[in-house]
Design a protein around this motif. Structure first.
Motif, short mmCIF file in Angstrom:
data_model
loop_
_atom_site.label_atom_id
_atom_site.label_comp_id
_atom_site.label_asym_id
_atom_site.label_seq_id
_atom_site.Cartn_x
_atom_site.Cartn_y
_atom_site.Cartn_z
N PHE A 116 0.85 -1.19 0.00
CA PHE A 116 0.00 0.00 0.00
C PHE A 116 0.88 1.24 0.00
CE2 PHE A 116 -2.40 -3.30 2.18
CZ PHE A 116 -3.65 -3.23 1.57
N THR A 117 0.48 2.23 -0.77
CA THR A 117 1.05 3.57 -0.68
C THR A 117 -0.09 4.51 -0.32
OG1 THR A 117 2.73 3.10 -2.36
CG2 THR A 117 2.27 5.41 -1.88
N GLY A 118 0.02 5.15 0.84
CA GLY A 118 -1.08 5.95 1.37
C GLY A 118 -1.72 5.24 2.54
N ILE A 119 -2.60 5.97 3.22
CA ILE A 119 -3.26 5.46 4.42
C ILE A 119 -4.38 4.49 4.03
CG2 ILE A 119 -4.75 6.13 6.37
CD1 ILE A 119 -3.13 8.74 6.47
N VAL A 120 -4.54 3.43 4.83
CA VAL A 120 -5.66 2.50 4.68
C VAL A 120 -6.62 2.77 5.83
CG1 VAL A 120 -6.35 0.08 4.61
CG2 VAL A 120 -4.18 0.78 3.58
N SER A 121 -7.81 3.29 5.50
CA SER A 121 -8.80 3.66 6.52
C SER A 121 -10.00 2.75 6.48
CB SER A 121 -9.26 5.11 6.33
OG SER A 121 -10.34 5.41 7.19
N GLY A 122 -10.33 2.17 7.65
CA GLY A 122 -11.52 1.33 7.74
C GLY A 122 -12.81 2.11 7.77
N GLY A 123 -12.73 3.44 7.96
CA GLY A 123 -13.91 4.28 7.89
C GLY A 123 -14.56 4.59 9.22
N ASN A 124 -14.48 3.68 10.18
CA ASN A 124 -15.11 3.88 11.49
C ASN A 124 -14.05 4.14 12.55
OD1 ASN A 124 -17.97 3.10 10.80
ND2 ASN A 124 -16.95 1.17 10.28
N SER A 125 -14.24 5.18 13.34
CA SER A 125 -13.32 5.41 14.45
C SER A 125 -13.37 4.20 15.39
CB SER A 125 -13.67 6.69 15.20
OG SER A 125 -14.90 6.55 15.88
N VAL A 126 -12.30 3.96 16.13
CA VAL A 126 -12.24 2.74 16.95
C VAL A 126 -13.26 2.74 18.08
CG1 VAL A 126 -9.84 2.27 16.37
CG2 VAL A 126 -10.36 3.72 18.34
N ALA A 127 -13.79 3.90 18.44
CA ALA A 127 -14.80 3.97 19.50
C ALA A 127 -16.22 3.98 18.94
CB ALA A 127 -14.58 5.21 20.36
N LEU A 145 4.08 -6.80 8.64
CA LEU A 145 3.12 -5.71 8.77
C LEU A 145 3.72 -4.60 9.61
CD1 LEU A 145 0.20 -4.60 8.41
CD2 LEU A 145 -0.34 -5.70 10.59
N GLY A 146 3.68 -3.38 9.10
CA GLY A 146 4.11 -2.21 9.85
C GLY A 146 3.06 -1.12 9.74
N GLY A 147 3.05 -0.22 10.72
CA GLY A 147 2.19 0.94 10.63
C GLY A 147 0.82 0.80 11.25
N LEU A 148 0.63 -0.16 12.19
CA LEU A 148 -0.65 -0.18 12.90
C LEU A 148 -0.85 1.14 13.62
CD1 LEU A 148 -0.83 -3.74 14.51
CD2 LEU A 148 -2.22 -2.84 12.65
N ALA A 149 -2.03 1.73 13.47
CA ALA A 149 -2.42 3.00 14.08
C ALA A 149 -1.78 4.21 13.41
CB ALA A 149 -2.11 3.02 15.58
N THR A 150 -0.94 4.00 12.41
CA THR A 150 -0.39 5.14 11.66
C THR A 150 -0.75 5.02 10.18
OG1 THR A 150 1.74 3.98 11.48
CG2 THR A 150 1.49 5.57 13.28
N ARG A 151 -0.44 3.90 9.57
CA ARG A 151 -0.82 3.67 8.17
C ARG A 151 -2.15 2.94 8.07
NH1 ARG A 151 2.79 0.13 5.56
NH2 ARG A 151 1.72 0.67 3.64
N PHE A 152 -2.45 2.08 9.02
CA PHE A 152 -3.73 1.36 9.06
C PHE A 152 -4.53 1.94 10.22
CE2 PHE A 152 -0.67 -1.46 7.10
CZ PHE A 152 -1.35 -1.95 6.00
N VAL A 153 -5.57 2.71 9.87
CA VAL A 153 -6.31 3.46 10.89
C VAL A 153 -7.79 3.11 10.81
CG1 VAL A 153 -4.64 5.36 10.82
CG2 VAL A 153 -6.69 5.48 9.39
N ASP A 154 -8.50 3.40 11.91
CA ASP A 154 -9.96 3.23 11.98
C ASP A 154 -10.38 1.77 11.84
OD1 ASP A 154 -10.17 6.00 12.22
OD2 ASP A 154 -10.32 6.29 10.06
N PHE A 155 -9.59 0.89 12.46
CA PHE A 155 -9.94 -0.53 12.55
C PHE A 155 -9.99 -0.89 14.04
CE2 PHE A 155 -7.88 -0.30 8.38
CZ PHE A 155 -8.81 -0.95 7.58
N ALA A 156 -11.19 -1.19 14.54
CA ALA A 156 -11.33 -1.57 15.95
C ALA A 156 -11.05 -3.05 16.16
CB ALA A 156 -12.73 -1.24 16.45
N ALA A 157 -11.08 -3.83 15.09
CA ALA A 157 -10.82 -5.27 15.18
C ALA A 157 -9.72 -5.65 14.21
CB ALA A 157 -12.09 -6.07 14.88
N ILE A 158 -8.76 -6.43 14.70
CA ILE A 158 -7.69 -6.97 13.87
C ILE A 158 -7.68 -8.47 14.10
CG2 ILE A 158 -5.23 -6.94 13.33
CD1 ILE A 158 -5.12 -4.18 14.72
N THR A 159 -7.78 -9.25 13.02
CA THR A 159 -7.80 -10.71 13.15
C THR A 159 -6.66 -11.32 12.34
OG1 THR A 159 -9.31 -11.03 11.26
CG2 THR A 159 -10.30 -10.70 13.44
#
Length: 337
Positions: A116-127, A145-159
């Motif tokens: 990925f180049t650029g932020i990956v946003s799940g769309g929903n804030s974690v709250a 995998l690198g960039g949890l909470a910086t490059r990969f944002v708005d994911f409240a669940a990670i599996t």
């Protein structure tokens, strides 16, 4: 509906719109001056060059291995409904690689080799009341995998899927209101020459980790001086983190050494608790101490502690053991953790 395959090189000039309401497969090159609007399913194994790939009513996009999507500001946008994006290739945008819509149970699936180049946003804030999920899938080889909470944002669940194997790069933190569920294998980054191994996982304040698989700290690199590097901690809990383990957690192996008067590195702690709670019904072990192969003087490294609790709570119905001491020729091996 119809199913179309675009192969070879296809170009849409300005003023022309390509809309897909069934299944569109791209195996060649598709270049657009505008956007590609997909109302159905888009499967790409070729190259798409466009302002962005736009799914206005939700839907699914699969970017297969070797597939490339190049957007301008955004690679893939999903609006108006839940979106699922599976990526085994490359997706890029100057701002966002993927931008999903708020209010829907979205999912992004990463196959090993995904870029990925650029932020990956799940769309929903974690709250938010609706959660988006980041899924780490299985595949050939070990993925990083690198960039949890910086490059990969708005994911409240990670599996992490069963049979999946992922290395978590240094700096990944599962923060507040984020739940990580592991059924596969996670590990920290192995240290290079003389360096310590990386932590398997940092669990931040308010984050939770449920493990039924395996997680291990990274192994330290071979020693560059009198004392080799230490193995990485399996899981580190900051204040408020919650760990539930029914699988296996281990500290990383200490680094080896052949340095005169040197010693092997200390094994990593299985679980280090600065605050929060640990419930264990599985197995937690400290990492083995590193070896010392110097024939004149050398001591094996000390095994890591199974669990170290500075503050917080530990409930245990499983097994917790310290790591074995490292091999040493003279004067002795290292002591166990």
């Amino acid at each position: 509906g119809a199913s179309w395959v675009l192969s070879g090189k296809n170009t849409l000039s300005g003023g022309v719109t390509l809309a897909n309401d069934s299944t569109l497969r791209v195996s060649g090159t598709l270049s657009l001056n505008g956007s590609l609007a997909a109302y159905g399913t888009l499967i790409n194994s070729g190259k798409i060059i466009t302002a962005d790939v736009y799914l206005p009513d939700g839907g699914g996009l699969t970017n297969l291995s070797g597939g490339t999507i190049i957007g301008t500001a955004i690679g893939v946008t999903v609006a108006g409904g839940p979106g699922t994006v599976v990526n085994a290739g490359s997706i890029s945008g100057s701002a966002y690689a993927i931008l999903l819509a708020a209010g829907y149970a979205n999912r992004v699936v990463l196959d090993p080799g995904a870029k990925f180049t650029g932020i990956v946003s799940g769309g929903n804030s974690v709250a938010a009341p609706v959660a988006s999920t980041l899924e780490l899938a299985s595949g050939s080889g070990v993925a990083v995998l690198g960039g949890l909470a910086t490059r990969f944002v708005d994911f409240a669940a990670i599996t992490v899927d069963a049979s999946a194997s992922w290395t978590l790069a240094t700096g990944n933190t599962v923060g507040s209101d984020i739940a990580l569920i592991n059924a596969g294998r996670l590990s920290g980054v192995d240290g290079s020459y003389g360096d310590a191994g990386g932590a398997g996982l940092y669990l931040g304040d308010g984050g939770s980790f449920s493990n039924s698989g395996t997680i291990a700290g990274g192994a330290a690199g071979y020693g560059a001086g009198p004392t080799a590097g230490a193995g990485g901690v399996g899981v580190y809990l900051a204040a408020g983190g919650r760990l539930s383990n029914s699988g296996t957690i281990a500290g990383g192996t200490g680094g080896g050494s052949n340095y005169t008067d040197g010693s092997g590195g200390t094994g990593g702690t299985g679980v280090s608790v600065a605050g929060g709670s640990v419930s264990n019904s599985g197995a937690i072990a400290g990492g083995a101490g590193g070896y010392s192969s110097n024939s004149s003087k050398g001591i094996g490294g000390i095994g890591g502690a199974g669990v170290s609790v500075a503050a917080g709570s530990l409930s245990n119905s499983g097994t917790i053991v310290g790591g074995a001491g490292g091999y040493g020729i003279r004067p002795s091996g290292g002591r166990g953790g």
